[in-house]
Each structure stands twice: as C-alpha cells, then as structure tokens.
Motif scaffolding. Sequence first.
Motif, PDB file in Angstrom:
ATOM      1  N   ALA A 190       0.831  -1.206   0.000  1.00 27.71           N
ATOM      2  CA  ALA A 190       0.000   0.000   0.000  1.00 27.71           C
ATOM      3  C   ALA A 190       0.866   1.257   0.000  1.00 27.71           C
ATOM      4  O   ALA A 190       0.578   2.226  -0.723  1.00 27.71           O
ATOM      5  N   ALA A 191       1.934   1.249   0.818  1.00 22.02           N
ATOM      6  CA  ALA A 191       2.822   2.406   0.839  1.00 22.02           C
ATOM      7  C   ALA A 191       3.485   2.607  -0.524  1.00 22.02           C
ATOM      8  O   ALA A 191       3.579   3.736  -1.029  1.00 22.02           O
ATOM      9  N   ALA A 192       3.946   1.509  -1.137  1.00 23.16           N
ATOM     10  CA  ALA A 192       4.585   1.616  -2.453  1.00 23.16           C
ATOM     11  C   ALA A 192       3.584   2.070  -3.512  1.00 23.16           C
ATOM     12  O   ALA A 192       3.909   2.895  -4.379  1.00 23.16           O
ATOM     13  N   MET A 193       2.369   1.559  -3.461  1.00 18.53           N
ATOM     14  CA  MET A 193       1.354   1.911  -4.458  1.00 18.53           C
ATOM     15  C   MET A 193       0.955   3.374  -4.329  1.00 18.53           C
ATOM     16  O   MET A 193       0.831   4.091  -5.343  1.00 18.53           O
ATOM     17  N   ALA A 194       0.763   3.858  -3.096  1.00 17.97           N
ATOM     18  CA  ALA A 194       0.399   5.271  -2.902  1.00 17.97           C
ATOM     19  C   ALA A 194       1.510   6.180  -3.378  1.00 17.97           C
ATOM     20  O   ALA A 194       1.262   7.183  -4.061  1.00 17.97           O
ATOM     21  N   GLY A 195       2.767   5.848  -3.027  1.00 19.24           N
ATOM     22  CA  GLY A 195       3.879   6.660  -3.496  1.00 19.24           C
ATOM     23  C   GLY A 195       3.989   6.665  -5.010  1.00 19.24           C
ATOM     24  O   GLY A 195       4.256   7.706  -5.623  1.00 19.24           O
ATOM     25  N   GLY A 196       3.775   5.510  -5.624  1.00 20.45           N
ATOM     26  CA  GLY A 196       3.830   5.450  -7.082  1.00 20.45           C
ATOM     27  C   GLY A 196       2.747   6.276  -7.742  1.00 20.45           C
ATOM     28  O   GLY A 196       3.000   6.944  -8.762  1.00 20.45           O
ATOM     29  N   MET A 197       1.533   6.271  -7.182  1.00 17.49           N
ATOM     30  CA  MET A 197       0.448   7.070  -7.744  1.00 17.49           C
ATOM     31  C   MET A 197       0.765   8.572  -7.686  1.00 17.49           C
ATOM     32  O   MET A 197       0.518   9.314  -8.642  1.00 17.49           O
ATOM     33  N   LEU A 198       1.328   9.014  -6.558  1.00 18.18           N
ATOM     34  CA  LEU A 198       1.655  10.438  -6.428  1.00 18.18           C
ATOM     35  C   LEU A 198       2.769  10.842  -7.396  1.00 18.18           C
ATOM     36  O   LEU A 198       2.715  11.923  -8.007  1.00 18.18           O
ATOM     37  N   LEU A 199       3.778   9.978  -7.536  1.00 23.06           N
ATOM     38  CA  LEU A 199       4.853  10.284  -8.487  1.00 23.06           C
ATOM     39  C   LEU A 199       4.326  10.304  -9.919  1.00 23.06           C
ATOM     40  O   LEU A 199       4.720  11.161 -10.734  1.00 23.06           O
ATOM     41  N   TRP A 200       3.462   9.375 -10.240  1.00 21.22           N
ATOM     42  CA  TRP A 200       2.871   9.325 -11.582  1.00 21.22           C
ATOM     43  C   TRP A 200       2.067  10.583 -11.854  1.00 21.22           C
ATOM     44  O   TRP A 200       2.189  11.191 -12.926  1.00 21.22           O
ATOM     45  N   ARG A 201       1.263  11.014 -10.875  1.00 24.83           N
ATOM     46  CA  ARG A 201       0.463  12.229 -11.069  1.00 24.83           C
ATOM     47  C   ARG A 201       1.353  13.455 -11.192  1.00 24.83           C
ATOM     48  O   ARG A 201       1.062  14.372 -11.985  1.00 24.83           O
ATOM     49  N   GLY A 202       2.445  13.505 -10.436  1.00 21.39           N
ATOM     50  CA  GLY A 202       3.372  14.621 -10.565  1.00 21.39           C
ATOM     51  C   GLY A 202       4.031  14.664 -11.929  1.00 21.39           C
ATOM     52  O   GLY A 202       4.208  15.739 -12.518  1.00 21.39           O
ATOM     53  N   TRP A 203       4.396  13.489 -12.452  1.00 20.67           N
ATOM     54  CA  TRP A 203       4.988  13.434 -13.796  1.00 20.67           C
ATOM     55  C   TRP A 203       4.003  13.941 -14.836  1.00 20.67           C
ATOM     56  O   TRP A 203       4.391  14.683 -15.749  1.00 20.67           O
ATOM     57  N   MET A 204       2.723  13.579 -14.710  1.00 16.38           N
ATOM     58  CA  MET A 204       1.722  14.056 -15.669  1.00 16.38           C
ATOM     59  C   MET A 204       1.555  15.569 -15.584  1.00 16.38           C
ATOM     60  O   MET A 204       1.345  16.240 -16.606  1.00 16.38           O
ATOM     61  N   ALA A 205       1.658  16.143 -14.364  1.00 12.96           N
ATOM     62  CA  ALA A 205       1.537  17.592 -14.220  1.00 12.96           C
ATOM     63  C   ALA A 205       2.722  18.296 -14.869  1.00 12.96           C
ATOM     64  O   ALA A 205       2.558  19.323 -15.545  1.00 12.96           O
ATOM     65  N   PHE A 206       3.933  17.756 -14.683  1.00 12.17           N
ATOM     66  CA  PHE A 206       5.117  18.373 -15.270  1.00 12.17           C
ATOM     67  C   PHE A 206       5.091  18.287 -16.796  1.00 12.17           C
ATOM     68  O   PHE A 206       5.450  19.251 -17.489  1.00 12.17           O
ATOM     69  N   LYS A 207       4.672  17.149 -17.320  1.00 16.24           N
ATOM     70  CA  LYS A 207       4.718  16.928 -18.758  1.00 16.24           C
ATOM     71  C   LYS A 207       3.444  17.354 -19.474  1.00 16.24           C
ATOM     72  O   LYS A 207       3.411  17.351 -20.715  1.00 16.24           O
ATOM     73  N   GLY A 208       2.411  17.718 -18.719  1.00 15.54           N
ATOM     74  CA  GLY A 208       1.157  18.101 -19.349  1.00 15.54           C
ATOM     75  C   GLY A 208       0.439  16.949 -20.015  1.00 15.54           C
ATOM     76  O   GLY A 208      -0.283  17.151 -20.999  1.00 15.54           O
ATOM     77  N   ARG A 209       0.615  15.734 -19.493  1.00 16.16           N
ATOM     78  CA  ARG A 209      -0.005  14.556 -20.073  1.00 16.16           C
ATOM     79  C   ARG A 209      -1.452  14.415 -19.588  1.00 16.16           C
ATOM     80  O   ARG A 209      -1.798  14.868 -18.494  1.00 16.16           O
ATOM     81  N   PRO A 210      -2.308  13.761 -20.373  1.00 12.54           N
ATOM     82  CA  PRO A 210      -3.713  13.572 -19.953  1.00 12.54           C
ATOM     83  C   PRO A 210      -3.815  12.602 -18.778  1.00 12.54           C
ATOM     84  O   PRO A 210      -2.964  11.732 -18.585  1.00 12.54           O
ATOM     85  N   LEU A 211      -4.883  12.753 -18.013  1.00  4.80           N
ATOM     86  CA  LEU A 211      -5.114  11.885 -16.866  1.00  4.80           C
ATOM     87  C   LEU A 211      -5.570  10.506 -17.324  1.00  4.80           C
ATOM     88  O   LEU A 211      -6.102  10.354 -18.425  1.00  4.80           O
ATOM     89  N   PRO A 212      -5.361   9.471 -16.510  1.00  5.94           N
ATOM     90  CA  PRO A 212      -5.757   8.117 -16.916  1.00  5.94           C
ATOM     91  C   PRO A 212      -7.271   7.990 -17.039  1.00  5.94           C
ATOM     92  O   PRO A 212      -8.040   8.750 -16.434  1.00  5.94           O
ATOM     93  N   GLY A 213      -7.693   7.008 -17.799  1.00  5.45           N
ATOM     94  CA  GLY A 213      -9.115   6.795 -18.026  1.00  5.45           C
ATOM     95  C   GLY A 213      -9.806   6.119 -16.853  1.00  5.45           C
ATOM     96  O   GLY A 213      -9.172   5.625 -15.916  1.00  5.45           O
ATOM     97  N   ARG A 214     -11.126   6.086 -16.950  1.00  8.77           N
ATOM     98  CA  ARG A 214     -11.928   5.552 -15.851  1.00  8.77           C
ATOM     99  C   ARG A 214     -11.691   4.059 -15.653  1.00  8.77           C
ATOM    100  O   ARG A 214     -11.679   3.569 -14.519  1.00  8.77           O
ATOM    101  N   TRP A 215     -11.476   3.320 -16.746  1.00  6.50           N
ATOM    102  CA  TRP A 215     -11.309   1.876 -16.604  1.00  6.50           C
ATOM    103  C   TRP A 215     -10.021   1.533 -15.854  1.00  6.50           C
ATOM    104  O   TRP A 215      -9.998   0.605 -15.032  1.00  6.50           O
ATOM    105  N   LEU A 216      -8.961   2.273 -16.104  1.00  6.86           N
ATOM    106  CA  LEU A 216      -7.702   2.029 -15.397  1.00  6.86           C
ATOM    107  C   LEU A 216      -7.848   2.352 -13.911  1.00  6.86           C
ATOM    108  O   LEU A 216      -7.376   1.598 -13.049  1.00  6.86           O
ATOM    109  N   LEU A 217      -8.519   3.462 -13.609  1.00  2.53           N
ATOM    110  CA  LEU A 217      -8.735   3.819 -12.204  1.00  2.53           C
ATOM    111  C   LEU A 217      -9.587   2.770 -11.500  1.00  2.53           C
ATOM    112  O   LEU A 217      -9.335   2.409 -10.345  1.00  2.53           O
TER     113      LEU A 217
END
Length: 680
Positions: free
Chosen positions: A39-66
């Motif tokens: 859980a700790a690794a998964m939460a940290g990975g989600m935050l890093l992934w979201r930060g990368w998308m903010a820096f790169k201006g990438r679209p957010l993941p779709g509903r099925w992946l979430l």
Amino acid sequence: MSLRQTLASLPRDARDTVFLLFVTAWVIAPQATNLPGWAAAMAGGMLLWRGWMAFKGRPLPGRWLLTALVIVAVAGTLFTHRTVLGRDAGVTLMVMMLAFKTLELRARRDAMVVFFLGFFTMLSNFFFSQSLLTAAAMLVALLGLLMALVNAHMPVGRPPLAQTFRIAGTMALLGAPIMVALFMLFPRMSPLWGMPGENLTGRSGLSGTMKIGDMAEIALDERIAIRLRFEGAEADVPPQSALYFRGPVMAAFDGRQWQAEPFREDSPWAARVAVPANLQVTGPAVRYEVTLEPQRQPWLMVLEATPDAPQLSNMQAYMTQDLQWMTTRPITDVLRYKAVSYPEFRHGPQQSVRQLRVYTELPPGFNPRTLELAAQMRADPALANASTDVLVNAVLQRLRTGGYNYSLDPGVFGEHTADEFWFDRKEGFCEHISSAFVVLMRAMDVPSRIVTGYQGGERHPVDGYWTVRNADAHAWAEVWIEGRGWVRVDPTGAVSPGRVGAFQRLRPPQGAFANAMGTISPGMVQNLRAVWEAVNNSWSQWVLNYSQSRQFDLLKALGFESPSWQDLTTVLGILVGIAAGGGGLWTLWERSQHDPWLRLLARTRQRLARAGLQLPDTLPPRAMAERVRAQFGAPAQGVADWLLRLEQMRYAPQPATELPHLRREFRNLPWPTTTTAPKT
C-alpha cells in the motif's frame, strides 16, 4: 534549468497540482510504517505518476484504469487485513483513495474531495502516535492543506505561495482560540473519548516471560518508560538504591526460561501457589505521581510496596497475590496515576506452608554442577544447619569474591545457564545473575523466585521529574525466610554494587557519530536530550494526559463546587456564543470600514436589476442615470436626478454630511418596476 525555475515556468494549474501532491505526500508519509508494504509503495507510485503528468502536461488516466486500480487496492486490503473494517484496514483504504483521487484532479470539485480526504488522513496519523513530533508534522500538513484550499479559491492570476501562506496562517490563528476551548472543555466521556488501541504488541522490554539473555537487549533502549513526580520535600524522596518498581514475578522455570503463571481460578499451578499476599507496611509513606508510557501490557508500575490501589481514571486496578498491581485491560495510551508506597514492608506467609514447596522446584536434567554446588554447601559444617539468612549471605559472598562480573554482552548461554554462569563464564547481565542465584537457592531447598521490573531512576535536570528508562529494566530475587516472609535480595548488587547503589548503568558501545559529537562538545548531546525530554514530558502532562478529572479541576478553579459534564457543556456553549458574537461584531466593524458611498451605489444597481435593468459594476452614476432615463422614461426621472446628486456628493468638500440625506431619499424614491412602460 533548476527545479525552482522549472516550477516557476509551469502553468498555474500544474503548479497548484504539484504543490497539492507535495502536501498529500507529507500527510501520507508518517503512515508508511503503519501501512502494508504494497500500500505504501502503491500510494507513493500514484503520487509520483500524477506529478509526472503535471510536469509533462499529459492527460489523466481513463476511468477503466482507475477502476482496476481501486479493485486491486480493495483486494489487497482484504488479503492483508481479512476485512475492510477497523482501524488498520480503514486507514489503508483511506490512504489509497486519497492517492487515487489525485489522478482525477480535473475540476475544483475534485480538488475539494482531495482536501477533505487529506484532512481525514491527517487525523488518522494520531491513531498510531500522539507524540510531539507527530503533532508538529500534522500542524505543517494542516497549513499546507489550508494553503492549497486558498489557492483553489483564488482562480485568477498567479498568486505567490507566500501570499497564500499568510492567508492560511491567519485562518489557523483565528481558529486557534476555538480549538483550545474545545480541547479544554469538550466533555471527555468514556468510552466515546479515546484513541483506538488495537496494536497490543509489547513496547517496553518487560513481558510475562524471561528468557535468559533477552533482558540484556533492553539495556540498549534509552526510551523513557516511567516519569515520576514525588510529593513533599526533596529529603522525602527515597534513595536511588530503594527505587524498585515491581513488575511480573517469575516462579515457573523450565531450564531455559522463567515464566509468570497467570493466577486464574481454573489454573492448577495457581491453586498450588495460592498464598495470600499478607502485606504489612510500616514507616513513612512515599507519595508520588506516575506518568506511564504505553507498554501494551496490563501492568501498573509502582514502587514496592503499594497496599492501596493507584488512583486511576476510567480504569480499574487490582493487586495479585505476589504484590503486582494490574489493570483490567492493556495500557495502550499514556497513563497518569497517583500512588502511595511504603519502602518498609513485609509480605507473604510468616510460617512455612505447603504451597511454598512450588518455589523450590527445578526442572530435572538441568544444571547438574549447580546442584552439586548446593549439595557441597549444605554439607559444609558451617552451613549444614544454617538459617536461610546465612545461606543467602554465603551465596552473595561467593558472588562478591569469586571473580564474577556484570556484563551487557556475556554471550549466548547454552542449555545449563546456571552452570555456565557459576563455573564457566562468570559474567552476565541482571537476569543471568538472578536466575543463577535462584536456581542455587532452590537447590538448597530455599523457596525463591524472580521479580522483574525497573530499578533506579534519575532526576531530570530541566523539569525536576524523575525518569526511568527501558534500559533500567532489572531482575532481582525474593527468598522466603521464616518469620519474615518474602525478602528482596538483589544479587546483582553483590557483583556490581554501583548498579544498585550508585545507579551506574552499563552503556552500549558508542558509534562513530556519537564519539565525534562527544569529542566536539562534551555533554552537548546529553543537554539536548534533557531539553527534548522535558518538552516531551510537558506535552504528555498537559496535552496527552488532559483527562476529564483535569477538566473538572479547571471548573473548580472557575468556582464550580461539584462540576459535571453538563457544566462543561454549559461553559463551552457560553464561550462559543461569545466567540460567535465577537465574530459578528467584527464582521459589522469590517463592513463599516468599506466605502459607504460604494455600498450605496451597489444597492442602487441591485434595485435596478430587480426592475430589469442590468448595469455593469464599472458604470459611474451619471452613466447609470442616462441608462435609467433611456430604459424607463419620465416615471424614473426622480431616480436619475438622485443618481446625479450621488455623483456630485462624491466630489463635494464634505461628502459625509450629504450621505445620510441620500440614504433616506433612497428608501422613498419612485423605483421603476418590470411593469414600468419604457420610453418610446
């Protein structure tokens, strides 16, 4: 490009998102040791992934992946905790939902959900720790979440973080008085008030068993276990050598481990040793207050001997037949209580009884050389018919003169622990010495047992409290002497008098960093630790231990003779009412500080809007008068003339004297309505 320049170049939405992710990581970080590893690794990975998308201006993941990620998180929680209910499972799910929600930050509504999930997650940190460090970290988290909330309500422009920090800090300061009032006066009614304590893993070094060699590990733990404040003059405080805090009493020995057997009515062993305590105290009493750290055990640490139950709130205590005070449930929070002890006491049967035979039993096949030593001592003409006192002194003399040493690391003992101590190693920690002593005494047919607890203590140089650490955990012996009952004998004092008399602890080897600090500034580390412990003690005394009884003491100081929780509610309601009234008066005062001319002009626009004429906020009174005449014609001429006088007053030498007349006219003007015929 530096990180600061990169952040400065980000769009406003991306910058705010990165800041919110940083605050979220700060809120979740203290939970890392409480969460399952996945859980700790998964939460940290989600935050890093979201930060990368903010820096790169990438679209957010779709509903099925979430949806797939949520299913994985719920399944992992069920697999780890076997439920989705309870503290641990609930916190795991909350952290995961907070991390996943950052992947849906598309609108202000999503940000609001993240904010409030963050507030709940911040609160959940106190389910596991209420320390001062945790409180300080969560105060920083609170300011961070408030800053993010302020940012969300300032959509225009690019306000600097310093500005949002000032606004958030002001909000926190304005709310602090209400927070303090709620903390001090909100009724603490058990069992509704309290922190969940599901983790019953022992924190202190003491337990219901004593395996030879394990207690030496406790000497490495410098955490505080007990704080004491003695009442009366300094001369009334017992010497360090008399500070024995009684814990579990060990009587059952299997050759390798001593055990404190439970005293249950259905226990055959308990029936064999069901000897009344028969406690008799003499001499002056010692009155003191104890602050006991959570030890996840039901043992109350009090000085020997305490005939009356310690004064507890919302908890019952009872004394066992071996003088150990216990509570009805494990102590999972900081506990404060008062006690009265008598250093001079007698207990146990004064004459030999059948039940005492159990304290002479030894497991067969263990320690043959110690048994032979006991037979030799009994065969000695000087000891053949000697009293128990003489036998005890003979064994203690052997410890003093036989080359025995007090050691923190005597090595791993084998099968015959007493033999190795008496004949081979000749060194050991307190449990090695006490165990070997009791085995030898039992081999000489003397009823004996081991008592564990804490011995000694130090007066804190900053706040005056006495502190007892986990490193002060100790084991001593009790022997039964006819006419006197159970008598304390501390064989460690015979090997190392400084451990009991001068309270000289064994110190573990210092690391390179500690040696370097001691070389640079001798005593600096000790002084810093003393200050930090004093601050922590104040936190425990005034915050963690602010109980219902202390609330009632506060009401008594305010004049209530017999305070109750209803009185607390009344006082709290009065204070909240005063605060609400003060806030209302402050709001009125703030409104009075605004330009009254602009307020009157705004009321005019609102009145015309109800008549169907929408006017922009930037339109001056003269232009508004023209629009009124154009829209409503002659019936609204009075309103147009009034608007012209309002503009004229703005530039008059003394506008304040004209404004009350215009306000009165405002109420009597022939305002147009939606049915007023427009000019043709």
